[in-house]
Design an enzyme around this catalytic site. Sequence first.
Site, PDB file in Angstrom:
ATOM      1  N   HIS B 208       0.791  -1.139  -0.173  1.00 30.75           N
ATOM      2  CA  HIS B 208       0.089  -0.039   0.166  1.00 30.75           C
ATOM      3  C   HIS B 208       1.214   1.153  -0.285  1.00 30.75           C
ATOM      4  CE1 HIS B 208      -4.281  -1.692   0.839  1.00 30.75           C
ATOM      5  NE2 HIS B 208      -3.266  -2.361   0.281  1.00 30.75           N
ATOM      6  N   SER B 212      -0.044  -1.033  -6.577  1.00 28.11           N
ATOM      7  CA  SER B 212       0.017  -2.258  -7.155  1.00 28.11           C
ATOM      8  C   SER B 212       1.310  -1.866  -8.145  1.00 28.11           C
ATOM      9  CB  SER B 212      -1.746  -2.391  -7.634  1.00 28.11           C
ATOM     10  OG  SER B 212      -2.112  -3.862  -6.572  1.00 28.11           O
ATOM     11  N   LYS B 235     -14.424  -8.195  -7.419  1.00 28.27           N
ATOM     12  CA  LYS B 235     -13.279  -8.434  -8.849  1.00 28.27           C
ATOM     13  C   LYS B 235     -12.532  -9.771  -7.962  1.00 28.27           C
ATOM     14  CE  LYS B 235      -9.979  -8.683 -12.773  1.00 28.27           C
ATOM     15  NZ  LYS B 235      -9.136  -7.529 -13.571  1.00 28.27           N
ATOM     16  N   ASP B 236     -12.711  -9.528  -6.869  1.00 26.15           N
ATOM     17  CA  ASP B 236     -11.752 -10.485  -6.126  1.00 26.15           C
ATOM     18  C   ASP B 236     -12.537 -11.986  -5.275  1.00 26.15           C
ATOM     19  OD1 ASP B 236      -8.785 -10.074  -5.905  1.00 26.15           O
ATOM     20  OD2 ASP B 236      -8.794  -8.942  -3.892  1.00 26.15           O
ATOM     21  N   GLU B 279       6.460 -33.756  -1.120  1.00 28.26           N
ATOM     22  CA  GLU B 279       5.079 -33.477  -1.910  1.00 28.26           C
ATOM     23  C   GLU B 279       6.167 -32.475  -3.691  1.00 28.26           C
ATOM     24  OE1 GLU B 279       1.986 -33.683   0.262  1.00 28.26           O
ATOM     25  OE2 GLU B 279       3.081 -34.746  -0.162  1.00 28.26           O
TER      26      GLU B 279
END
Lengths: 225, 403
Positions: B208, B212, B235-236, B279
Amino acid sequence: MNKNHTMTVRFLLGLTLGLLPLFAAAEGAKLDETPIPTDQASIQRGAEEVITVCSGCHGLKYIKYRNLLTLGLTKDKVDGWRGSHSMDASLPPQMPGEIAKASFGVEPPDLSLMAASREGGGHYLYAYLTGYHMEDGKLSNSVFPVTRMPDVLGLSMMKDPQQRAKAEKTAKDISAFLVWAADPHAQQRKHMGYYVLAFVFVMTILLYLWKKQIWKEVDRQPKIE
Amino acid sequence: MIKKTISWIDQRFPLTAFVKHELTGYPTPRNLSYWWNFGFLAGFVLVLQIVTGIFLAMHYKADSHLAFDSIQHIMRDVNYGWLLRYLHSTGASAFFVVIYVHMARTLYYGSYRKPRELLWWTGQLLLLLLMAISFMGYLLPWGQMSYWGAEVITNLFRATPFIGDQVVVWLRGDFSVGDETLTRFFALHFLFPFIIAGAVVIHLVALHTVRSSNPSGINLADKDNIPFHPYFTIKDMFGLGVYLIIFFIFVFFYPNTFIEAANNIPANPMQTPPHIEPEWYFLPFYAILRSVPDLVGGVVAMGLSVMIFAAMPYMDRSRIPGGARYRPWYRLLFYVFIADIFLLGYVGAQAVTPQSIILGRVASLVYFGVFLVLPFMSKVEERMLIKRGLPPAVKELLEGEKA
C-alpha cells in the site's frame, strides 16, 4: 497475445511434453482397471467375506462393529459376528499376531487402510487377490511376488471358468468393502460435494454479473494495453 | 446512532481514515488482469488453513504413539472431521499453486522492479515461511512419507559447516526423527501461521506504500486509477468463486490426490520405503538437490535455487516498461524458465536412473543459466529495444500517463 508469442508457448509446451515419454521409467505391472463396485449389496457381501474369512488372520482396527450397521447390515448379523465383543470394539484378528507370525513369518497387516495405502487402491487389491498363479510348480503372485498370504480364493488351481468367475466376483466384493473401510465417508462426501459445488457455481455466476454491473462505467473507457 | 458510534471511535482510533486509505480510497490501476487476483487468494487460503488447522488441533494428538490413530479418529469419528482434514490437506497444495502463480505473475510483469524491491523481498520471506510450515505440517500425520521425508530433509542440515551433526540433533531433539521431533514440529506448526500473518501485514503495508504494479509496467496517472472498493473487492470475490469451484472439486471428489498412498502406512523407523518423494511443491528443488553429487553442494544449490529470486531486482537490469510484454527476449527466458521448472518437477518425482540424473543436471543448469544470462541479456535487449524504438502503443501510453 500476438501470434509470435503463441508460437513460442506452443513450441515450448510441445518440447517439454514430447520429452517426457522418453524418460518415463517403466512403472511396474499395469493393474487391471476393472471397475470395483460401489453398490451397497457388493460392499455387504464383501463385509461378510472379510469378517468370516479374512479376519481369521487380519484385523481392521479402525472399523468398529457399530460402523457395520451403517452399511445396512442387520443388527442380528452384526451381533452374531461380534459375539461377546462390544459394539464399539474394533474388528480383531481371530489369530493373535504372534501366532500368525510364527506360522507365516510375518504379522498379517491390518486391513482398515489397505485400499488407501496401496497405489491403485481397490484395483490393486483386486489385482492382488486374483494375481495368484502357478509358476514352475510354485505359487506366485503377479502384483506382490513376496507375499506370504496363501491363495485364499484358490484361483491358482482353478480351471473351470464358471468357478473362476465366481471367485473373481468375490475378490471384487472384498475390494469394494476394503475401499469403503479405508474411507467410510466417501459417499457422504460426494453427496455433499454436489450441493456445495452447485451453490458455489451459482454464487460465482451472480458475482460475475455483479462485477459486470459495478465495472460498467470503467469497462466503457478505452482499454489500456 | 451508527454515525455517532463511528465518530466516537474516530476520535480515539483512525477507523474511517484507515478504511479510506486501504479500501474505499486506495487507488488501484484499472487495467489489472485476473493474474492480480492471486494475492487476495493467497490471503484467503491462509485464513482457511488457520481456521481448519485450529479445529484439527482440537482433535489431533502430537505423540508418536497416538498421532496416526488420531488422524483416523478425525477422519472417521469426529463430525465432519474428514472435511476439516481434506480442506487442510488440499489447502496446503492450493496454497503453493496460488503462491507460485502469484510469483510467476510478478516475474512475468516485472513487478519486482524499483520501487517494489522490499515488497518482493517480504514475499520471498513468506515463501520461505510457507515452505517451512508445510514441511513441518507434513510430519504430523506420522505416516511413512511423513517420517522419511522429515528424516531426509533434517539430514540435509548436516551440511552446516563444523557443527552439522549437532545441528541435526538439535533440530530433531533426538538422534533420529522421533517423538521429540513430532512434538516440536507440532508446536512450531501451530506458531508459524501467526508469524506468517504478521509477515503478510508487512507485505501489505509495503504494497500500500508502493501500490500495485499493472500489466503496462508504467505508473498510471490518477485518471486511470480506481478505488479498491468496490471495484477490486467484487473482482476478488468473483475470482474467489472460480477458485472455490476448482478447490472443492478436489476436496469433495479427489481429496486423496495430494495424499501419498504410502502415508497411509504408520511411520516405521525400521523400514525405509522403496521410493522417498517429497510433496509435489518441493519436487523442482528436490531435483536440483539430487543433481549435485555432493551433499554440501546439493544443499547449497537447492538453497540458492529458492533464494535467487530475491536478487531479481538487480539481475534484471532493463528499464523497459511492462515486464515481459514489450521484451521478447525476456519473455522467451520466462517461458524457458517455467518449462524448466516443470521438467525439474518431473525429474524430482522419478526414481534415480542414469537418464533421470542427466536430465536433472541439464534442467538444473538451465535453471541457474537463466539467472546467469539475465543481467547481460536484459542490458543488451534494452539497448536493442531503445534503438528500435518502443512500440507506438507504449509511447502513446507513456505520453498519456504523464499528465
